[in-house]
Design a protein around this motif. Sequence first.
Motif, PDB file in Angstrom:
ATOM      1  N   GLU A  39       0.827  -1.211   0.000  1.00 46.55           N
ATOM      2  CA  GLU A  39       0.000   0.000   0.000  1.00 46.55           C
ATOM      3  C   GLU A  39       0.859   1.258   0.000  1.00 46.55           C
ATOM      4  N   ASP A  40       1.910   1.281   0.803  1.00 43.63           N
ATOM      5  CA  ASP A  40       2.820   2.432   0.827  1.00 43.63           C
ATOM      6  C   ASP A  40       3.480   2.636  -0.530  1.00 43.63           C
ATOM      7  N   HIS A  41       3.889   1.544  -1.147  1.00 39.84           N
ATOM      8  CA  HIS A  41       4.527   1.633  -2.464  1.00 39.84           C
ATOM      9  C   HIS A  41       3.550   2.179  -3.501  1.00 39.84           C
ATOM     10  N   ILE A  42       2.328   1.676  -3.480  1.00 33.99           N
ATOM     11  CA  ILE A  42       1.311   2.151  -4.426  1.00 33.99           C
ATOM     12  C   ILE A  42       1.044   3.639  -4.207  1.00 33.99           C
ATOM     13  N   ARG A  43       0.902   4.055  -2.941  1.00 34.06           N
ATOM     14  CA  ARG A  43       0.665   5.476  -2.656  1.00 34.06           C
ATOM     15  C   ARG A  43       1.820   6.347  -3.146  1.00 34.06           C
ATOM     16  N   SER A  44       3.048   5.859  -3.021  1.00 35.01           N
ATOM     17  CA  SER A  44       4.196   6.671  -3.449  1.00 35.01           C
ATOM     18  C   SER A  44       4.325   6.708  -4.962  1.00 35.01           C
ATOM     19  N   CYS A  45       3.876   5.672  -5.644  1.00 38.14           N
ATOM     20  CA  CYS A  45       4.005   5.613  -7.106  1.00 38.14           C
ATOM     21  C   CYS A  45       2.824   6.237  -7.851  1.00 38.14           C
ATOM     22  N   MET A  46       1.693   6.333  -7.222  1.00 36.93           N
ATOM     23  CA  MET A  46       0.491   6.810  -7.915  1.00 36.93           C
ATOM     24  C   MET A  46       0.634   8.200  -8.536  1.00 36.93           C
ATOM     25  N   PRO A  47       1.221   9.173  -7.859  1.00 33.49           N
ATOM     26  CA  PRO A  47       1.336  10.489  -8.506  1.00 33.49           C
ATOM     27  C   PRO A  47       2.135  10.438  -9.806  1.00 33.49           C
ATOM     28  N   ASP A  48       3.223   9.683  -9.824  1.00 30.26           N
ATOM     29  CA  ASP A  48       4.032   9.571 -11.028  1.00 30.26           C
ATOM     30  C   ASP A  48       3.265   8.864 -12.141  1.00 30.26           C
ATOM     31  N   ILE A  49       2.601   7.778 -11.795  1.00 27.73           N
ATOM     32  CA  ILE A  49       1.815   7.038 -12.793  1.00 27.73           C
ATOM     33  C   ILE A  49       0.703   7.916 -13.337  1.00 27.73           C
ATOM     34  N   SER A  50       0.044   8.632 -12.449  1.00 26.76           N
ATOM     35  CA  SER A  50      -1.036   9.530 -12.865  1.00 26.76           C
ATOM     36  C   SER A  50      -0.518  10.608 -13.809  1.00 26.76           C
ATOM     37  N   ASN A  51       0.623  11.185 -13.492  1.00 24.99           N
ATOM     38  CA  ASN A  51       1.205  12.216 -14.367  1.00 24.99           C
ATOM     39  C   ASN A  51       1.575  11.640 -15.726  1.00 24.99           C
ATOM     40  N   ARG A  52       2.127  10.423 -15.745  1.00 25.37           N
ATOM     41  CA  ARG A  52       2.483   9.809 -17.025  1.00 25.37           C
ATOM     42  C   ARG A  52       1.246   9.518 -17.866  1.00 25.37           C
ATOM     43  N   VAL A  53       0.187   9.045 -17.233  1.00 22.64           N
ATOM     44  CA  VAL A  53      -1.053   8.778 -17.965  1.00 22.64           C
ATOM     45  C   VAL A  53      -1.615  10.071 -18.530  1.00 22.64           C
ATOM     46  N   LYS A  54      -1.602  11.141 -17.734  1.00 23.63           N
ATOM     47  CA  LYS A  54      -2.102  12.427 -18.220  1.00 23.63           C
ATOM     48  C   LYS A  54      -1.275  12.931 -19.401  1.00 23.63           C
ATOM     49  N   THR A  55       0.048  12.773 -19.324  1.00 27.34           N
ATOM     50  CA  THR A  55       0.919  13.196 -20.418  1.00 27.34           C
ATOM     51  C   THR A  55       0.631  12.386 -21.679  1.00 27.34           C
ATOM     52  N   MET A  56       0.488  11.074 -21.517  1.00 27.86           N
ATOM     53  CA  MET A  56       0.200  10.220 -22.666  1.00 27.86           C
ATOM     54  C   MET A  56      -1.157  10.568 -23.275  1.00 27.86           C
ATOM     55  N   LEU A  57      -2.131  10.859 -22.444  1.00 27.78           N
ATOM     56  CA  LEU A  57      -3.452  11.238 -22.933  1.00 27.78           C
ATOM     57  C   LEU A  57      -3.386  12.558 -23.687  1.00 27.78           C
ATOM     58  N   ARG A  58      -2.631  13.511 -23.141  1.00 22.62           N
ATOM     59  CA  ARG A  58      -2.457  14.800 -23.807  1.00 22.62           C
ATOM     60  C   ARG A  58      -1.772  14.614 -25.162  1.00 22.62           C
ATOM     61  N   ASP A  59      -0.741  13.780 -25.209  1.00 26.75           N
ATOM     62  CA  ASP A  59      -0.029  13.521 -26.465  1.00 26.75           C
ATOM     63  C   ASP A  59      -0.934  12.844 -27.486  1.00 26.75           C
ATOM     64  N   ALA A  60      -1.715  11.873 -27.021  1.00 26.55           N
ATOM     65  CA  ALA A  60      -2.626  11.169 -27.928  1.00 26.55           C
ATOM     66  C   ALA A  60      -3.698  12.112 -28.459  1.00 26.55           C
ATOM     67  N   THR A  61      -4.190  12.990 -27.603  1.00 22.47           N
ATOM     68  CA  THR A  61      -5.193  13.964 -28.039  1.00 22.47           C
ATOM     69  C   THR A  61      -4.601  14.916 -29.065  1.00 22.47           C
ATOM     70  N   ALA A  62      -3.372  15.357 -28.816  1.00 17.33           N
ATOM     71  CA  ALA A  62      -2.713  16.264 -29.768  1.00 17.33           C
ATOM     72  C   ALA A  62      -2.496  15.567 -31.110  1.00 17.33           C
ATOM     73  N   GLU A  63      -2.089  14.293 -31.068  1.00 16.28           N
ATOM     74  CA  GLU A  63      -1.877  13.547 -32.312  1.00 16.28           C
ATOM     75  C   GLU A  63      -3.193  13.356 -33.053  1.00 16.28           C
ATOM     76  N   LEU A  64      -4.250  13.078 -32.315  1.00 20.48           N
ATOM     77  CA  LEU A  64      -5.566  12.915 -32.933  1.00 20.48           C
ATOM     78  C   LEU A  64      -6.009  14.212 -33.596  1.00 20.48           C
ATOM     79  N   GLU A  65      -5.793  15.326 -32.931  1.00 12.61           N
ATOM     80  CA  GLU A  65      -6.143  16.619 -33.520  1.00 12.61           C
ATOM     81  C   GLU A  65      -5.296  16.903 -34.757  1.00 12.61           C
ATOM     82  N   GLN A  66      -4.032  16.477 -34.711  1.00 14.54           N
ATOM     83  CA  GLN A  66      -3.125  16.709 -35.831  1.00 14.54           C
ATOM     84  C   GLN A  66      -3.578  15.956 -37.078  1.00 14.54           C
ATOM     85  N   ILE A  67      -4.070  14.732 -36.903  1.00 11.77           N
ATOM     86  CA  ILE A  67      -4.509  13.975 -38.070  1.00 11.77           C
ATOM     87  C   ILE A  67      -5.966  14.265 -38.428  1.00 11.77           C
ATOM     88  N   GLY A  68      -6.597  15.101 -37.646  1.00 10.26           N
ATOM     89  CA  GLY A  68      -7.944  15.535 -37.990  1.00 10.26           C
ATOM     90  C   GLY A  68      -9.038  14.702 -37.378  1.00 10.26           C
TER      91      GLY A  68
END
Length: 119
Positions: A39-68
């Motif tokens: 549980e401690d490990h999950i709590r310490s890793c969650m912010p990083d995982i969450s930030n990476r998912v948000k970044t990947m989602l932002r990148d995917a959205t930008a790519e989707l907008e780029q291809i129309g």
Amino acid sequence: MKSALAAEQEFFIKSPSYSHIAKKQGTVYLSHRLNAILEDHIRSCMPDISNRVKTMLRDATAELEQIGGDDSQTEQQQRAVVLNCITRFCQNFSECMQVQSAKYFHRCKLNIFSGSVKA
């Protein structure tokens, strides 16, 4: 299972070597301790995982907008986007094949000059 856990606890309580630390011995204590560590490990890793998912989602959205990739497009516009993607893929594939082909023929020339008949 319950009888095995009870026998384990009884062993640690009655053992002269372990009786003073019997509360921190056994399967039950180990499972609680490992769960707490996990549980401690999950709590310490969650912010990083969450930030990476948000970044990947932002990148995917930008790519989707780029291809129309807009839902409000007409069917003809959507077909044009798909055709554009296929065309870009074919161009990239062709370029990749040309590079690989050039590398292959370069190796063949080297083998010919070195006396080898293998391609």
